[in-house]
Every structure is written in structure tokens, then in C-alpha cells.
Design an enzyme around this catalytic site. Sequence first.
Site: not given
Length: 1352
Positions: A390, A553, A837
Site C-alpha cells: 500500500d 488552485k 496498514d
Amino acid sequence: MFRKRPPPEEERRVRANDREYNEKFQYASNCIMTSKYNIITFLPVNLFEQFQEVANTYFLFLLILQLIPQISSLSWFTTIVPLALVLCITAVKDATDDYFRHKSDNQVNNRQSQVLIRGLLQNEKWMNVRVGDIIKLENNQFVAADLLLLSSSEPHGLCYIETAELDGETNMKVRQSVSVTSELGDQNNLASFDGEVVCEPPNNKLDRFCGTLYWRDKKYTLTNQNMLLRGCVLRNTEACYGLVIFAGPDTKLMQNSGRTKFKRTSIDRLMNTLVLWIFGFLVCMGVILAVGNAVWEREVGSLFQSYLPWDPPVDNFLFSAFLSFWSYVIILNTVVPISLYVSVEVIRLGHSYFINWDQQMFCSQCNTAAEARTTTLNEELGQVEYIFSDKTGTLTQNIMSFNKCSINGQTYGEGTDPLGPQQKRLDFTPFNPLADPDFCFYDDTLLESVKVGDSHTHEFFRLLSLCHTVMSEEKSEGELVYKAQSPDEGALVTAARNFGFVFRSRTPGTITTTEMGRPVTYTLLAILDFNNIRKRMSVIVRNPEGRIRLYCKGADTVLLERLHPSNQELMNITSDHLNEYAADGLRTLALAYRDLSEDEWETWSESHRCADKATNCREDRLAAAYEEIEQDMMLLGATAIEDKLQEGVPETIAVLSLANIKIWVLTGDKQETAVNIGYSCKMLTDDMTEVFIISGHTVQSVRQELRRARERMIELSRTRDGGKEEGMEGWGEACFMGNGFKEGQGEDGTGGGGKQLQCPPPPPPPNLMDNISGEFALVINGHSLAHALEADMEMEFVLTACACKAVICCRVTPLQKAQVVELIKKHKKAVTLAIGDGANDVSMIKSAHIGVGISGQEGIQAVLASDYSFSQFRFLQRLLLVHGRWSYLRMCRFLCYFFYKNFAFTMVHFWFGFFCGFSAQTVYDQYFITLYNIVYTSLPVLAMGIFDQDVPDQRSLEYPKLYEPGQLNLLFNKREFFICIAQGIYTSVVLFFVPCAILSDATQSTGVPLADYQTFAVTTATALVIVVSVQIALDTGFWTLINHVFVWGSLGSYFTIMFALHSQTLFRIFPNQFHFVGSAQSTLLQPVVWLTIALATAICIVPVLAFRFLKVDLKPQLSDTVRYTQLVRQKKRKPVGRSVGAWRGAGSVSEGRLGARSGSRRSGYAFAHQEGFGELITSGKNMRLSSLALATFASRHSSSWIDTLRRKKHAHTHTPPSASGECSPAPSCVSGSVPPLSNSSSVLGGSQDTPIEEETGTAPAHNIQTVLTASTQTPPALAPVSEAATPQASAHVLNAGVLTPTAVRSHGGDSPGGWTITLGTVQEALFGWKARTAASNSPGPPSVAKETSQIE
């Protein structure tokens, strides 16, 4: 456990507050049960499972045979004692494992929850919650089941949840109740609520829910936005109420957890095969001896019938042979002793404890130690070929920090002069009392620009303080806590806060800030929300002076093309800065603004209002409105955010890559983010030959892109090798269709443009793709991966991906992660390891051969599902290269020795059968047969299997090539097994025939003959124990006190027990049991017996010693070479003047980054939003009435990592390590400015007989001059690596047979540039094996080069 399963549901009906109605559907309760046994079922179920093992059933069958007196030559206790021991040990282990599962289940099931029963809130255990109950949740509580949100303490029925346990994302998510139930905040109203929900049956779709609420003759549509799923945590919300829809195993969390698979190692599977072969061999020996018995009884035994008649059941020689067959099956069964399985379990348990006790895998920050959660997979840790990882939380810390920025063409951030003084962290407190004390920034020129009032800088930070969807909470005056939907947003708003533009609060129509100490309130006119297509967000605000401005942005790839033409020059400069930031692996955003007149605003506002209220194609109309206003903007600059890698990630990936382990990153993040991290952790580099992007939306386009990538690989590999390789030429020319997709390029294949072949060519042979030279990488998106995983596309994907050094899969679902792992398991037959995790990694962890969980910030679901767990990704290299390699080595040595000693022990009975009339008479005393595997030889081999090492742990990490024998399964396979049993059979021949030949004519000093059964049995047994004890001493490579005690103690215990069993005392007590009274004493007093034992031992051991000596001398293994170099270095090391000390490279982290890559790659944008958040803000629905304390962001620490990885050089012809002795140590610590050591062919141009002098190199800290001279028999040696300012001054490369040592990191800390190389480390390269030539006759250890070191 044996409860009948209810029929599958087609739809679910749930009525609130009506348990009686809901119970008739037999919905699952909320009780979670992962355990296998209870007190009643444990014994029968566990015994049933154990006897499913072939070996246990085999020994039970032998025990039954031994209970038949007509065929049993041994007492029943010789089998039942070890069998009972095995069953008991295994049962205790299974009971212990299940106890912890029960304990975990009870901990979850006994959590308290407030359930509304008859109008009153009552505390109930989670296990007692039922479908249809209404539950009250409070802030920071876990959600007990899958709930339909009914009402909340927040306005508009909103609540905030964290879903880290479900999808691994730590950012906030918003859920909202149906409007009709949002006002049911009172308990009395909720108690009278009797709505009925009709919805889909239980499934594992985390992002989808479809249902309908029927209440008061009306129906209301339910979506995923109305659901709170089990495993979520309520945040930022005082309280809420929910209706239980799915409970226990029906919840989406449990549906996604996957089925626990029983994992077995490749050695286990091989052992099962070998046991069947051995059983077949046993049957063959039994048949041979039975035939011999029939012949003997017919030809010879019949002559003795008058005074030695057959026993009553036997009436002819054929029946005698039949009984003899079973008797020999019993006697010879020790070729597969039951103690083998006990010993294997004990060794694995010991290896697991070593992992648990490893202090170097202990994280002091988290106070978390490594944990082996299983004991059955340790040796497979030494055979891993593919790692599936991951990204977020595994490779990275998931902590964002504002690192650099570009404002009006001027770049700010980390200092770029590595030789200059290190800049201090800025203290913002005197300038801004509202600054975040945890914010880190080092460039004071930016702060000065703010202080002097630069308009561009002020506008830059004003944009950051206004254009976002962050929520602010002020716990006390000046104590601000930001809760951002993404960590990127939090980092940007925090940066603006520290530079004087503090976001304070918001309402649906206003944003309040403090600008340079002055409070300012802006009118929020509109939020143009983010989505994955737009890749940008904007706000339109009116400042106190009445001027309207749009702030935007977003990703530079979409924002720069919407700028006003007058920005061209500034855009070019900013693009250069963006490329520099991209070279550092930073996540970037471009910032722009546009002034709007009142007329423009009014016109656009009306069109936006119409689009917002549209019932059809609302999203498309809104996107068109946004596109209309976001034009002709003025560029302000760009930001660069670092998603901090975990400590040691690049070094770990470098070392594992050198160990021939391929690492694939499977992440749910967007492509830009994943690619950024790939560059940051050096999975992707600009040195790579090509990076292929697979982004097709159809099966055909994905197939075409994969094939083009392979064709491009073959073309580049052919060019790289300087000519066409055999077998590659024809395929490449036949089906070349164009160029691959290098990142940033389009589909512009050469020579054909869009032309395609009518008939697509077949995929190339797998062995062709395996021999591709060059370093390639593959990046594939989730929608493309879905097509690539289809049955007819599997091989296309596997062939392409497995030819690449690095593979990154983006936007993948948890199920796709598991499918990728299963695909490699299916087609590559390689050992896979998955590491993650979050709960979204559970299915991947369970699918892989080995699952590793990281105990990070995303909950413990991954840890609970894993086989091994620790807190940092960097510990993975020690788990594999040290513990895994040692476990594999120890288990292989254990098995080889175990089969050897048992064949040597058992085959003596076979030879004896030809001399005892095939009567099934045993050679040894039955007590010796019982104790041989339990007492006399069990402990030494256990000590070797638990403690043995070939090289120390530091050498295992420095020389990752030592890991390859495990991947190739070289240490224990069918060939090694046959060698072991051949040695055992040879030993048995010696142990039988040497004593037999000598003792047949030998006499005692008194003249009494020694040719009796008892003397022969004692002599053979003693010789056997001594021979196998000497053999284990030779096999042990790492001696500890325990090894000495066990080896010599077992030998002593043999004599002690033998003298006791042959004593007068026991004979008097049990005269019918101990027939060898006095045999040991009388036999071992004879010198001829000891001479016989010594001769048998020498004949058994001397050939083994000679073979091993010749093998090390003529064909040394890689570990032999490493041990030899270490030994020579230790002998030649002088106490004074040998160590130069550590010299530090001039390069720093910053310098390494700036030179890491060219500007060929556009950085990904730092934006991880969820669409729809801006709309909630402007609606006012998420403005809370109460104020709750929130956790602050974790403190941000700057991290440094290795800047330059040594590229793994591929030889044109692949020479096995065992043949060449070549070793490439890990570049785990080479400084960014230190030239890499190479293990390719020498470019020095001299022959082996030519002395070599290396030029003097200059280092910034010391001047090191090393002069190497060699005799005419010394191969070229490697000079110490010195710093070079130009590429031409890089280190010389090695001969193929010379070891390349790695630089070791100094113990002085982790500061940038702190990776050091000592002369002692470089000296390892001086001692390699001779390069083999056609004329070489003795390729043994070379002469040691003379070495002179001078420190100026």
C-alpha cells in the site's frame, strides 16, 4: 458453529423498534466470532483436524499394527508416546491461538452501546444489539453496526465520521440523515418511530447503498450518504442516532474482511510429497524383505520345522511372508519419524520469538515491537519474490508539510547551498502570535517578503487562507485547530496562518481571517467545488472594499492553460520551478486569481443558479458554468507539499531490489500522487529506460497499450544490447506496432500513427520477456486494471508487468488488490508478500502467501489480519533478509540432517534382514529405538535449526544477493533430499557391515568370541550416535553455548541411559523387559569395539569432509565467499593505522533532490478532496452549534533519505551466484554525491597478471590516498570510493568475481549527508575469488593484495 445457514437474501426488510417483526427473518446478530473452537467442540474437532494430516493418520495406522502381537516386533509404546506428544503439543498450540481469538472477539463483542429500548436508553453489549434497534452514538465512539443515520446533534442532520478502518483514508467524511427524520432528536420521538427500510442484501460494496424508507405513507430514497458503517469513528459530532440495518457478519466491514485462508509454506508442500515417496520406498523395502522371507522359509526355514515350528496362525511360507511384510513396515517406519513434525513446530516457534525479541525492529516512538502472529510461515520469508505494498501510511507517514513555493517567479524554500551553513528553523511567534508552533520552514527570505509588504506574496497567502474547505475550531483565544478534508489542505492553510494570513472561522456566507494582525471578513459568494475531472477548486469572494475576486488552485496541467496570455513569461518561470519541485517528489499546486466586475458576477451567478437547480444533467451544467468563469486568470505562483516518507523507505526499496525482489505499489490514490511517491522513494527514477502509462478505458485499448509496451521493451532491449538477440528478432519485427507510452507522451507511435494490425500478434514467449535488459516501470489506472484482470487479458498484463522493475497500480479497490496478488500467485508460482496498514488492505494481506500489517494511523484491521506486524516499512528488509533468510537456511539444514540421520538409523534394519532370515528381528534394543529420535538426536538438531547462521545479520543486509538461494529454492529440494538419503544409506551400510565384518572374527582378551547379538547391537548403536553427533557438529555453522551443551550432552546422555538400561538393578525389577543386562559394560570395555567404532566413524565422515573441502575450493557459494572475505579482513586488520574513519560526502538531501531528475515529468497535484464538500459549506448545513475539542495535527519532522540509488547492473549473460561468487552489496547508505560502485566488467583494461594502481581521490573532510599493489597472481582490486566532482571521476568498476562492499552508515545520527564510507568497509572488495579463465586450474581463494593506506 454448526448452525444452519439461512437462505440467501434478495432484499432486506427492517422495521424500527420492532424486534419481534425483524427476528422472523433470522438476521445475523451483532456478535462477531473468529474463533474455531469452544470447550465442548475443541477435543473432537481438533483431533479430527490433526488426523487430516497424512503423517498423523500414518502413525495411528502403525500404532494399530503394533497392537497385533503376531506382526509386532516392537512394543506399542514406541509409537504411542511420540504420537501422543505430537498431538498434545499441537493441541496446546491450537488452543492458545484460539484463546487469543476468543479474547479479541470478547473485547469487541463486550463493548458498550446505548440502545433505545421502550423509550429509554440502556447500555447493551455490542453482541446483544439486533437489527432494527436504534442506537445512540457519542463523539469519538466506534460505530457498532451498519446504521441508517436518523438524527444528529448537528444542524440539518449532519455528522462527521472517520473511515480509516474501512478504506484507509484518514480525512473527514460527512454523512446526513434523511430530512424527514433529522428532527427526531428527542428520545420519545425516536421511540415512536416505526419506519420500515427495504434495501439491498448484505454485500461488500463500501461506496454504495440502495434502499427506501417507508414512513407515514411516504417513501424516501436512501443512499450511502445516509449510512454509518461499522468500523467508522464518529468525530466532531456531539451525538447522533442510527437504525441498525446490518449487524455482525452482515456488515460491510466483515463482508470485506475476506475468508481466512490456511497458509502453508512451499517446504510443507514438498515435505508432504517426500513423505509419500518415503512411504512408497518403505513399502518397496517391505516387499523385498517379505519376498526374502518367503524364499528363506521355503528353502531354509522348512528344515527347522521339527524343532522350530511356525507360530499357530502361520501354516505356510506365503502367510509368513505376509506377516513379515507388516512387521517390517512397523520396524522401518522410523524413516519418517513423528518427531520430525514436532521439531519443525518447535523450530518455527523459536524463529517467531526471535522476530518478537528483535530490538532493531522495535519502534521507540510508537513503543511497538515486531510481532510474528503466526508460526507456520517463517521460512517462506526467505523465499519472497514479489512484494505488494500500500502507499499511504505504509510507504508514507500520511503527514503533509509545506516545503517550497514559487511566488511571482521567485522560488522559496529549502536552501540550495549544501556547503553553506545549515539554515535554522524560523520562529514565527514574535511576528505572529497565532502561528502554529509545529510548523517548520527554514527560508527567512519569504518571511521578510511578507514583512515588507510585497503585494504578490500577500495575495499568495491570502488565496491560501480563503480558497479551501477547512473547518476551524477555536478552543480558546488564539488556539486554533483546523480540521481539513485532506492533509494537503491542512498544510496549505497552516502555512498561510504562520505567514500572517490566519483563517479564523466561516459561516455559510462569510470567511473571517486575520491578515497581518488585522481581522478581515470576506463575503463568500460561491465555491466552485473540486472533482477528479476538474482537478481544481475556486472560491469567489467580495472583500470589505467591495471588490469581487475569484481565487483558484489546482493541478498545473489544467490551471496553466486557463491563464491570461499576458502571463506567458511568468508561466515559463513557474513551470521551471514546478519541474524542480517534481524532481524532489513534491506534490504541487498552481495558484491564480481573476478580478470580476459586478456585471460579470451577476451574469455568471444567474447561470450558476440555473445549473444548480437543474434536474437533468446537473453535474455537467455546473461543470460548464465553472469552466466559463475560470478563464483569463492571473498566475500567482505554485506550492510544493511533501508527503513525508517513512524513515528508511528508499534504502529499504533499494536493498530489496538488489535481492531480486520486485515491489508493486497498489494504492487507492490518484495517479499523480502515486507517481510522485514512486519518485520520492526511488522506485521510479529518470535513469529508467522508460515508464509506461496504461490508461485505456476499453479492453481493446488496454490490450493494445500493454502490447505496445512490450514491443517497446524488446526494441529498447535490442538496441541496448547492441544487436538482435536470438528469438527476439523475429517476434519483435513481426509485431512491432509503435512506441510505448512514456510518461507525459501521447500515443504517437513511430511510423504508423494510428494504424493497427488487422490480426494482433500473440504475446511473446514468457522466457523472452524474462530476459529483457533495461529498467522499465509500469503505471496502470484502476479502470484499466479492471480490464487487465479479465480472464482473456491476464497473460497480457502479467507478461508486461513482470518484465518491469517497478509497477504502480492507482485507484484500485480492495478487491482489485487481492486479485492482483492472486494473479501473480497463479501465473508466476512465486512467493508473494503483501504489506499494508489499513482495513482496505485486509483482502490483499489475506490473499498473499505472507501478510504483513503496519500498526500505523489507520487502525488495527490490517494487523489483525496479518501474519507479521511492525510499525515501520523499513523493518521489512530485516524481516526478509535476516530473519527470513536465516529461517529458510535453518529449516533446510534441519530437514537435510533429519532425513540423513533417520535413514542412517533405519536402513541398518534392512541390511540386518538378510542375515537374520528375514525374521523382522531388530538390530537395536527397543528402548534405543524409542529414545533415538526423542532424546539422543533431537536436541542437537533443534539447536542447529533454531540458532544456526551462515553469515552475521549485518552481512545479510550488506549483501542482498545472499537472499537469492531461497527464491530459487536451492537449499532444500528434491535433489538435495536424494543426496541426503543417499548419504544416510551409505552411512547405514558402513555402520552395519564394518562392525559385522570385524566382530565376526574378534574375541575378548579372555578368548570369548565377540560375535554375539548384544555386542553387535551395542557397537552399532554407539557408532551410530557418535557418527550423527560428529555430522551435526560439521553441519553447525554458528556455535553457541546451547549447541555445545546439546551436542555433547546428548552424546553423554546416550552413554548414561544405556548403562542404566543395561544395569542389574533394572533387570531385577523388570526381568522381562530388559534383556541386555550387562551388555554395555562388557562390550565397551573391549578395545576392538572402540577401534571398530572409530573406523566406522572415519569411513562415514572423511568422504563428507573431502567433498565439502573440494566444493568450497572449486565451486564456492556466495556465503562462502562472504565468510572468507570477512575472515581475511579480520586477520589482516592492524590495531593502528588501518581505519581512516568516516568521511562525509558533500552532497546533502537538497542537492540530491535538485539533481535527481530532469524536468521531464510534471508533478502531480496536491489535492485529495471529496466532491460535494464545498456545497455543504455554502448551504450552511455543516455549521455546528457546539464546539468540541479536536486532535491537533501530528508534529511535523523533516526527514532525509538517500538521494542516489546504485543502479542494479544486468550482465549480458546471467551467471548463477554459486558459480561466480559475485556479490552486490546493498547501497543502503551511499551519499547522493558518492559515485556508485559497479559490479560490471572491468574497464581497467589489464589482464589478471597486471598490477593495478588506483588514482588518489579527494574527499572534502579528509584526503585519502590508497595505493593497491598486487602480485602477479592477484586479480584487479577495488580502490576506496572517493568523491568526484565530475562524472569522469567516478569509481572504477569491478571484475565479475570481485565483491562490491557497501558503505555503512555512521552512528552519529540521521543528519543529511551523514552517510559515510570507511576504509574498513571498502577493504572487503579486495578479497574476491579469482576470475575463471580457460587456463585456470585452481580457482580457489586468491592471494591477498597488499594494501597501504595514508591519511593526509
